[in-house]
Design a protein around this motif. Structure first.
Motif, PDB file in Angstrom:
ATOM      1  N   THR A   1      99.076 -19.889  86.688  1.00 43.35           N
ATOM      2  CA  THR A   1      98.334 -19.698  85.441  1.00 43.35           C
ATOM      3  C   THR A   1      97.953 -18.229  85.284  1.00 43.35           C
ATOM      4  OG1 THR A   1      96.193 -20.021  86.507  1.00 43.35           O
ATOM      5  CG2 THR A   1      97.270 -21.977  85.647  1.00 43.35           C
ATOM      6  N   SER A   2      97.756 -17.825  84.032  1.00 42.25           N
ATOM      7  CA  SER A   2      97.392 -16.427  83.775  1.00 42.25           C
ATOM      8  C   SER A   2      96.047 -16.099  84.414  1.00 42.25           C
ATOM      9  CB  SER A   2      97.342 -16.159  82.276  1.00 42.25           C
ATOM     10  OG  SER A   2      96.373 -16.993  81.668  1.00 42.25           O
TER      11      SER A   2
ATOM     12  N   GLY B   1     103.014 -19.609  82.117  1.00 43.24           N
ATOM     13  CA  GLY B   1     101.883 -20.109  82.903  1.00 43.24           C
ATOM     14  C   GLY B   1     102.192 -21.470  83.491  1.00 43.24           C
ATOM     15  N   ASP B   2     101.194 -22.339  83.475  1.00 41.24           N
ATOM     16  CA  ASP B   2     101.372 -23.711  83.937  1.00 41.24           C
ATOM     17  C   ASP B   2     101.445 -24.646  82.737  1.00 41.24           C
ATOM     18  OD1 ASP B   2     101.323 -25.801  86.080  1.00 41.24           O
ATOM     19  OD2 ASP B   2      99.543 -26.419  84.965  1.00 41.24           O
TER      20      ASP B   2
ATOM     21  N   CYS C   1      96.432 -27.795  89.289  1.00 45.23           N
ATOM     22  CA  CYS C   1      97.601 -27.724  88.394  1.00 45.23           C
ATOM     23  C   CYS C   1      98.712 -28.635  88.916  1.00 45.23           C
ATOM     24  CB  CYS C   1      98.129 -26.294  88.295  1.00 45.23           C
ATOM     25  SG  CYS C   1      97.137 -25.226  87.229  1.00 45.23           S
TER      26      CYS C   1
ATOM     27  N   THR D   1      92.899 -12.552  78.752  1.00 46.76           N
ATOM     28  CA  THR D   1      91.938 -13.433  79.400  1.00 46.76           C
ATOM     29  C   THR D   1      90.733 -12.594  79.822  1.00 46.76           C
ATOM     30  OG1 THR D   1      93.732 -14.783  80.256  1.00 46.76           O
ATOM     31  CG2 THR D   1      91.632 -15.009  81.362  1.00 46.76           C
TER      32      THR D   1
ATOM     33  N   VAL E   1      98.127 -26.237  81.265  1.00 46.11           N
ATOM     34  CA  VAL E   1      97.041 -25.369  80.806  1.00 46.11           C
ATOM     35  C   VAL E   1      97.406 -24.690  79.481  1.00 46.11           C
ATOM     36  CG1 VAL E   1      95.649 -23.331  81.400  1.00 46.11           C
ATOM     37  CG2 VAL E   1      96.271 -24.978  83.180  1.00 46.11           C
TER      38      VAL E   1
ATOM     39  N   SER F   1      99.352 -25.328  77.098  1.00 49.02           N
ATOM     40  CA  SER F   1     100.701 -25.306  76.541  1.00 49.02           C
ATOM     41  C   SER F   1     100.713 -26.337  75.426  1.00 49.02           C
ATOM     42  CB  SER F   1     101.748 -25.651  77.599  1.00 49.02           C
ATOM     43  OG  SER F   1     101.854 -27.055  77.750  1.00 49.02           O
TER      44      SER F   1
ATOM     45  N   GLY G   1     106.877 -24.674  84.231  1.00 52.90           N
ATOM     46  CA  GLY G   1     105.982 -23.531  84.107  1.00 52.90           C
ATOM     47  C   GLY G   1     106.616 -22.350  84.818  1.00 52.90           C
TER      48      GLY G   1
END
Lengths: 227, 227
Positions: free
Chosen positions: A129-130, A100-101, B132, A222, A104, A106, A8
């Protein structure tokens, strides 16, 4: 033995790259880059190039077309997994980069499973993450003390209505095309002043603003509703 | 003009520190460290010391006693904010370090507000959240495609019952003392094999295992239920 790193790289800002991500990139012979179409630019690759010299690395494009067709998606995932496993079989370390991560939203699970099934070692490197980046930029707390958070994809934004009373914070991902609909739901609950739209966090065209009517945003959008 | 950096240092592993966090630490004259009691060790400080030489920095302890008493909490927050603002008034850059991400169950909001109200510039640096890091270590995806995630604190674990059908993934934070209760709720739904306990991610005593009966864990414990 060659190793697969699923990395990420965080939201749009190079400063969100972790030391672990940099180390995985250093160890990699090949950097695998998901793209919508061969030759198209990759935001994840642009991000790491802000902080990491990719010149000595082989760049391997993995095509993941934006498609709602299951067959197309399966084919592209299969092809991506095959390319990666073939390189690992040849003793090459690979770092596949994701915005991001990795856990999450992906699309890495298929590749992860294939790599593990093929008997290769895998490590997942977490990313920012965003929604964390957006909350921090907007200086909003996502949750404190006894509060709860719901994270929903825009496709399920109808659920906003359902969760609005139960959750202190609702994060709606990939909301670029739905901010108008979200605004209307919030207005019915008197919460239209409690939502922040963030788009392209950390990128040149970054935008953070209160939600408003009749506006559309891009893919990296977001909405955070907090009450 | 002096600047206040509120820095997420990620979960327990130094490799989760971002480049942005390192740069904020470099710019800081003072590193402010929340502790439960003066002189007690700070996990966040231990993490940054894995990757950053704090010898040339002044370390400023901020006491945040674990207390359910509102008055005690208010007093400690007020005292912390006062120390920080006083140093900023004296032209010192300060980086306050927090485990995980600043927007997720940290107690920084009060200090942030006070710093802004005092007219000082503030920047929040995102960090890797424990959930995460846990998902990535356990090689679980938190959400994909059309899936939703609920993040709840353990105190509200009764809500697990309420959300279990609606959400694909439920993350229960600070769940160390409640894994038995969580197990029992999951068992009623036939989901007792769908939950992973992660504790002290990235630390020496890291633990990731399926949820089980009659076991307690420490403070840094997260349960991820996925179905």
């Amino acid at each position: 033995m060659a190793k697969f790193y699923s990395v990420g790289v965080g939201a749009g800002d190079g400063s969100y790259i972790t030391l672990g991500a940099l180390r995985a990139l250093e160890k990699a012979d090949i950097i695998a880059v998901p793209v919508k179409k061969s030759g198209e630019k990759s935001t994840a690759l642009e991000i790491i190039r802000k902080e990491f010299d990719t010149d000595k690395k082989e760049i391997l494009e993995l095509e993941f077309p934006m498609s709602s067709d299951d067959k197309t998606r399966q084919l592209s995932r299969g092809a991506a997994a095959e390319k990666i496993i073939s390189a690992l079989d040849n003793g090459k370390n690979i770092a596949m980069i994701t915005l991001g991560d990795v856990s999450v939203y992906s699309t890495c699970s298929y590749v992860h499973k294939a790599v593990k099934d093929a008997g290769h070692e895998m490590e997942i490197i977490p990313g920012i993450t965003s929604f964390c980046a957006a909350a921090d930029k907007a200086q909003i707390s996502l949750c404190e003390g006894n509060e709860s958070v719901a994270i929903i994809p825009s496709l399920k934004s109808a659920n906003l209505e359902k969760y609005i009373d139960d959750f202190d914070t609702i994060v709606i991902m990939k909301a670029g095309k739905d901010t108008d609909a979200i605004y209307n739901i919030l207005k019915r609950h008197g919460l239209e002043h409690n939502a922040v739209v963030s788009s392209c966090i950390g990128m040149e065209n970054e935008l953070i603003e209160p939600i408003q009517r009749h506006k559309e945003y891009g893919y990296f959008t977001t909405v955070i509703v907090k009450h």
